[in-house]
Scaffold this active site. Structure first.
Site, PDB file in Angstrom:
ATOM      1  N   ASP A 130       0.862  -1.185   0.000  1.00 44.37           N
ATOM      2  CA  ASP A 130       0.000   0.000   0.000  1.00 44.37           C
ATOM      3  C   ASP A 130       0.897   1.235   0.000  1.00 44.37           C
ATOM      4  O   ASP A 130       1.863   1.310   0.758  1.00 44.37           O
ATOM      5  CB  ASP A 130      -0.898   0.021   1.228  1.00 44.37           C
ATOM      6  CG  ASP A 130      -1.959  -1.059   1.213  1.00 44.37           C
ATOM      7  OD1 ASP A 130      -2.337  -1.512   0.118  1.00 44.37           O
ATOM      8  OD2 ASP A 130      -2.428  -1.452   2.299  1.00 44.37           O
TER       9      ASP A 130
ATOM     10  N   ASP B 198      -7.005  -1.732  -4.099  1.00 44.54           N
ATOM     11  CA  ASP B 198      -7.998  -1.454  -3.061  1.00 44.54           C
ATOM     12  C   ASP B 198      -9.121  -0.565  -3.590  1.00 44.54           C
ATOM     13  O   ASP B 198     -10.297  -0.775  -3.280  1.00 44.54           O
ATOM     14  CB  ASP B 198      -7.341  -0.783  -1.855  1.00 44.54           C
ATOM     15  CG  ASP B 198      -6.321  -1.664  -1.161  1.00 44.54           C
ATOM     16  OD1 ASP B 198      -6.386  -2.904  -1.315  1.00 44.54           O
ATOM     17  OD2 ASP B 198      -5.442  -1.110  -0.473  1.00 44.54           O
TER      18      ASP B 198
END
Length: 155
Positions: free
Chosen positions: A115, A134
Site C-alpha cells: 500500500d 484497493d
C-alpha cells in the site's frame, strides 16, 4: 464476459505496474514522496492483514487464508457474472476481480500487500495507505451492489 475480463486485466496490470514503479523507481519503501501535499503522498505501508491492518498479527497463516479467500471470491464473482446481462455489473465484477488478484500477487511475492497511496486533508493526518487494487475492489463491490439484483417493477 469479455468486458469483465478486459477490465480485470487492465486493473491488474495498472496495479502491478504502479507498485513496481513506486517500489523500484521512487524507492518509496525508504522515504515518503510528496505528490500533491498534503492531499496525496506516496507513503509505503506493508499490509499483512485486511483493511486497516486487521488480523495482521498472524501473518503466517493469515497470508494463505487471505489468498484463498480472494481467489474464492474472484472465482465466485466470475461465475456469478456469467448470467448477468448488465454491462455495468460486469465492469464492476472486473474491477473487483482485477483488484483482488493484484493483492493476491503482492501476498505471494512480498508476503504482504504493498500500500502506498496516502491522502490527508484539512489538518487531519491520515495514518493509512492503500493502493489501486484497493480502490478497484471498493468501486467494484459498490457497483455490484448498485447494478445487480432484480429491478422493481413500477405499476
Amino acid at each position: 464476459m469479455k468486458r469483465m475480463y478486459l477490465v480485470a486485466g487492465a486493473v491488474f496490470v495498472l496495479d502491478q505496474l504502479s507498485k513496481l514503479y513506486v517500489l523500484s523507481v521512487l524507492n518509496v519503501d525508504r522515504h515518503d514522496v510528496d505528490v500533491f501535499p498534503p492531499f496525496l503522498t506516496f507513503r509505503m505501508a506493508w499490509n499483512y492483514g485486511i483493511n486497516f491492518g486487521l488480523f495482521s498479527g498472524h501473518a503466517g497463516w493469515t497470508r494463505w487464508l487471505l489468498i484463498g479467500i480472494a481467489l474464492a471470491i474472484s472465482a465466485w464473482v466470475a461465475w456469478w457474472m456469467r448470467r448477468e446481462p448488465r454491462p455495468l455489473a460486469r465492469v464492476s465484477g472486473g474491477l473487483l476481480i482485477g483488484g483482488a488478484l493484484g493483492n493476491v500477487v503482492d501476498r505471494l511475492l512480498y508476503g504482504a500487500v504493498a500500500d502506498f497511496l496516502n491522502m490527508s486533508c484539512c489538518g487531519i493526518d491520515n495514518p493509512y495507505s492503500f493502493n489501486i487494487a484497493d480502490i478497484a475492489i471498493f468501486v467494484g463491490a459498490a457497483g455490484l451492489i448498485l447494478f445487480t439484483g432484480e429491478r422493481k417493477k413500477t405499476p
